[in-house]
Design a protein around this motif. Structure first.
Motif, PDB file in Angstrom:
ATOM      1  N   SER A  99      44.068   6.369 -11.282  1.00 50.75           N
ATOM      2  CA  SER A  99      44.769   7.466 -11.948  1.00 50.75           C
ATOM      3  C   SER A  99      45.178   7.108 -13.368  1.00 50.75           C
ATOM      4  N   SER A 100      45.340   5.804 -13.611  1.00 46.06           N
ATOM      5  CA  SER A 100      45.760   5.391 -14.951  1.00 46.06           C
ATOM      6  C   SER A 100      44.632   4.701 -15.715  1.00 46.06           C
ATOM      7  N   GLY A 101      43.449   4.684 -15.125  1.00 43.43           N
ATOM      8  CA  GLY A 101      42.342   3.946 -15.731  1.00 43.43           C
ATOM      9  C   GLY A 101      41.952   4.455 -17.100  1.00 43.43           C
ATOM     10  N   THR A 102      42.094   5.762 -17.340  1.00 42.91           N
ATOM     11  CA  THR A 102      41.689   6.308 -18.637  1.00 42.91           C
ATOM     12  C   THR A 102      42.738   6.075 -19.711  1.00 42.91           C
ATOM     13  N   LYS A 103      43.944   5.685 -19.318  1.00 39.00           N
ATOM     14  CA  LYS A 103      45.023   5.522 -20.276  1.00 39.00           C
ATOM     15  C   LYS A 103      45.350   4.068 -20.558  1.00 39.00           C
ATOM     16  N   LEU A 104      44.925   3.184 -19.681  1.00 36.00           N
ATOM     17  CA  LEU A 104      45.276   1.785 -19.814  1.00 36.00           C
ATOM     18  C   LEU A 104      44.069   0.954 -20.229  1.00 36.00           C
ATOM     19  N   PRO A 105      44.319  -0.171 -20.895  1.00 36.47           N
ATOM     20  CA  PRO A 105      43.208  -1.066 -21.237  1.00 36.47           C
ATOM     21  C   PRO A 105      42.649  -1.701 -19.974  1.00 36.47           C
ATOM     22  N   PRO A 106      41.468  -2.306 -20.057  1.00 34.94           N
ATOM     23  CA  PRO A 106      40.873  -2.936 -18.873  1.00 34.94           C
ATOM     24  C   PRO A 106      41.648  -4.174 -18.462  1.00 34.94           C
ATOM     25  N   GLY A 107      41.322  -4.680 -17.285  1.00 38.13           N
ATOM     26  CA  GLY A 107      41.988  -5.885 -16.800  1.00 38.13           C
ATOM     27  C   GLY A 107      41.561  -6.198 -15.381  1.00 38.13           C
ATOM     28  N   PRO A 108      41.872  -7.381 -14.890  1.00 43.78           N
ATOM     29  CA  PRO A 108      41.504  -7.753 -13.520  1.00 43.78           C
ATOM     30  C   PRO A 108      42.243  -6.899 -12.494  1.00 43.78           C
ATOM     31  N   ARG A 109      41.567  -6.631 -11.378  1.00 46.51           N
ATOM     32  CA  ARG A 109      42.145  -5.751 -10.361  1.00 46.51           C
ATOM     33  C   ARG A 109      43.237  -6.439  -9.541  1.00 46.51           C
ATOM     34  N   GLY A 110      43.024  -7.687  -9.162  1.00 47.18           N
ATOM     35  CA  GLY A 110      44.004  -8.335  -8.308  1.00 47.18           C
ATOM     36  C   GLY A 110      43.914  -7.854  -6.875  1.00 47.18           C
ATOM     37  N   LEU A 111      44.996  -8.052  -6.120  1.00 45.05           N
ATOM     38  CA  LEU A 111      45.049  -7.683  -4.711  1.00 45.05           C
ATOM     39  C   LEU A 111      45.969  -6.491  -4.489  1.00 45.05           C
ATOM     40  N   PRO A 112      45.755  -5.737  -3.417  1.00 44.68           N
ATOM     41  CA  PRO A 112      46.683  -4.655  -3.093  1.00 44.68           C
ATOM     42  C   PRO A 112      48.113  -5.183  -2.974  1.00 44.68           C
ATOM     43  N   ILE A 113      49.057  -4.440  -3.461  1.00 47.46           N
ATOM     44  CA  ILE A 113      50.487  -4.745  -3.409  1.00 47.46           C
ATOM     45  C   ILE A 113      50.847  -5.918  -4.326  1.00 47.46           C
ATOM     46  N   LEU A 114      50.175  -7.053  -4.160  1.00 49.48           N
ATOM     47  CA  LEU A 114      50.513  -8.255  -4.921  1.00 49.48           C
ATOM     48  C   LEU A 114      49.993  -8.223  -6.350  1.00 49.48           C
ATOM     49  N   GLY A 115      48.944  -7.453  -6.593  1.00 49.77           N
ATOM     50  CA  GLY A 115      48.354  -7.426  -7.922  1.00 49.77           C
ATOM     51  C   GLY A 115      47.725  -8.764  -8.277  1.00 49.77           C
ATOM     52  N   TYR A 116      47.972  -9.229  -9.490  1.00 49.99           N
ATOM     53  CA  TYR A 116      47.351 -10.471  -9.955  1.00 49.99           C
ATOM     54  C   TYR A 116      48.253 -11.692  -9.738  1.00 49.99           C
ATOM     55  N   LEU A 117      49.389 -11.480  -9.102  1.00 47.94           N
ATOM     56  CA  LEU A 117      50.347 -12.574  -8.900  1.00 47.94           C
ATOM     57  C   LEU A 117      49.733 -13.813  -8.243  1.00 47.94           C
ATOM     58  N   PRO A 118      48.963 -13.671  -7.155  1.00 44.15           N
ATOM     59  CA  PRO A 118      48.444 -14.873  -6.484  1.00 44.15           C
ATOM     60  C   PRO A 118      47.495 -15.696  -7.347  1.00 44.15           C
ATOM     61  N   PHE A 119      46.977 -15.105  -8.426  1.00 43.55           N
ATOM     62  CA  PHE A 119      45.976 -15.792  -9.232  1.00 43.55           C
ATOM     63  C   PHE A 119      46.550 -16.404 -10.511  1.00 43.55           C
ATOM     64  N   LEU A 120      47.851 -16.244 -10.732  1.00 38.68           N
ATOM     65  CA  LEU A 120      48.448 -16.791 -11.937  1.00 38.68           C
ATOM     66  C   LEU A 120      48.446 -18.315 -11.896  1.00 38.68           C
ATOM     67  N   ASP A 121      48.119 -18.897 -13.043  1.00 37.57           N
ATOM     68  CA  ASP A 121      48.049 -20.354 -13.158  1.00 37.57           C
ATOM     69  C   ASP A 121      49.296 -20.857 -13.886  1.00 37.57           C
ATOM     70  N   ARG A 122      49.623 -22.124 -13.712  1.00 39.55           N
ATOM     71  CA  ARG A 122      50.772 -22.699 -14.413  1.00 39.55           C
ATOM     72  C   ARG A 122      50.562 -22.681 -15.932  1.00 39.55           C
ATOM     73  N   ASN A 123      49.323 -22.922 -16.355  1.00 32.96           N
ATOM     74  CA  ASN A 123      49.007 -22.895 -17.783  1.00 32.96           C
ATOM     75  C   ASN A 123      48.614 -21.476 -18.183  1.00 32.96           C
ATOM     76  N   LEU A 124      49.615 -20.627 -18.309  1.00 26.22           N
ATOM     77  CA  LEU A 124      49.347 -19.211 -18.583  1.00 26.22           C
ATOM     78  C   LEU A 124      48.622 -19.007 -19.907  1.00 26.22           C
ATOM     79  N   HIS A 125      48.942 -19.809 -20.910  1.00 21.99           N
ATOM     80  CA  HIS A 125      48.310 -19.607 -22.215  1.00 21.99           C
ATOM     81  C   HIS A 125      46.795 -19.829 -22.142  1.00 21.99           C
ATOM     82  N   LEU A 126      46.376 -20.804 -21.318  1.00 24.20           N
ATOM     83  CA  LEU A 126      44.947 -21.035 -21.158  1.00 24.20           C
ATOM     84  C   LEU A 126      44.303 -19.926 -20.323  1.00 24.20           C
ATOM     85  N   GLN A 127      44.984 -19.514 -19.261  1.00 29.08           N
ATOM     86  CA  GLN A 127      44.449 -18.460 -18.402  1.00 29.08           C
ATOM     87  C   GLN A 127      44.337 -17.139 -19.159  1.00 29.08           C
TER      88      GLN A 127
END
Length: 309
Positions: free
Chosen positions: A27-55
């Motif tokens: 529903s918001s795909g046409t208004k928002l920039p692209p990005g990784p989908r992530g998981l339902p409910i959790l989003g991209y949280l499980p994939f965040l790395d400690r070195n955020l600047h590199l990720q």
């Protein structure tokens, strides 16, 4: 025990969650920039790395200079292009000035500090107090005596250790901390009392910063905030009374000193140097601020001046 109803309910809940998550993205795909989908409910949280600047650099190469991330129920927009950053922080800074404060930050300052308060007259007033008054050239010059004394103490410390090893990094770090403490209330206390209160305050500030920086599940899923699973809200609430106790003690002592100086006809800070406590109390008495400054504001500015300075 019949597990069928529980299994059916779990499956239905999962399907509904997946549907709502997909709907949110589409529903918001046409208004928002692209990005990784992530998981339902959790989003991209499980994939965040400690070195955020590199990720984030890797994600920017894939999705472009501006992309979105869903972190739980929070939508985050990452900007990595210098030109876009300029738009956000300078050209259109008033549009992006408001923050989404964490639960720990709101509990810690009540939303009246210079970082979490919304953009407007109140925020402008605080910024003026901090930048134009506390850190003005005149007031920094007035605190020169305090800063000079701390540097001299560090030099004496090195001289007393002639013939032994000295950790220069540790020495510089401790000296900087002591300079900040002197800027706060260096003219109020001396000797053992000053060291004791300074050490206690540094310990509380370190814990305060730790709680502010700690990722909190309740910030990503506000519906869970009431449960405080990680205990961050409780820790912050338990920490605040000790801040009040220390700062009340410091402020009351300074008020006594200022009263005695007025009675004796001495110039304030003529010998001891002018620190932040006196600067803020002077501003409160002079009513320089557009709104009357409260003791709560003074305490918040003192705490945040420690973390920012």
């Amino acid at each position: 025990m019949d597990l069928l109803p529980l299994a059916v309910s779990s499956v239905i809940f999962l399907l509904v969650s997946v549907f709502l998550y997909s709907w949110k993205l589409n529903s918001s795909g046409t208004k928002l920039p692209p990005g990784p989908r992530g998981l339902p409910i959790l989003g991209y949280l499980p994939f965040l790395d400690r070195n955020l600047h590199l990720q984030f650099t890797i994600l920017a190469r894939k999705y472009g200079p501006i992309y979105r991330l869903w972190l739980g129920s929070k939508l985050c927009i990452v900007v990595s292009s210098p030109s876009l950053i300029k738009q956000v922080v300078r050209d259109q800074d008033t549009v992006f000035a408001n923050r989404d404060p964490t639960i720990a930050a709101l509990l810690g300052t009540g939303g009246v500090d210079i970082i979490t308060s919304p953009y407007g007259p109140y925020w402008s007033n605080l910024r003026k107090l901090f930048a134009s008054e506390m850190l003005s050239h005149a007031n920094l010059d007035a605190s020169y005596v305090l800063r000079r004394n701390e540097v001299r103490r560090a030099i004496r410390n090195v001289q007393e250790k002639i013939g032994t090893g000295v950790d220069i990094g540790e020495l510089i770090f401790v000296t900087e901390l002591n300079v900040v403490m002197s800027l706060l209330w260096g003219g109020t206390f001396e000797g053992e009392k000053r060291d004791r209160i300074g050490a206690e305050f540094r310990e509380k500030v370190s814990k305060f910063i730790e709680l502010l920086e700690k990722p909190n599940l309740s910030d990503f899923f506000p519906v869970l905030a009431r449960f405080d699973f990680q205990g961050i809200a409780k820790e912050m609430k338990d920490l605040l009374p000790s801040f009040d106790e220390i700062l009340d003690y410091v402020i009351n002592d300074r008020l006594k000193i200022m009263d005695s100086e007025q009675v004796e006809g001495e110039l304030p800070s003529a010998k001891r140097g002018k620190d932040f406590v006196q600067i803020l109390l002077d501003l409160k008495e002079q009513n320089v601020a557009e709104e009357s400054m409260t003791l709560t504001q003074i305490k918040v500015l003192l705490v945040y001046s420690t973390t920012i300075t």
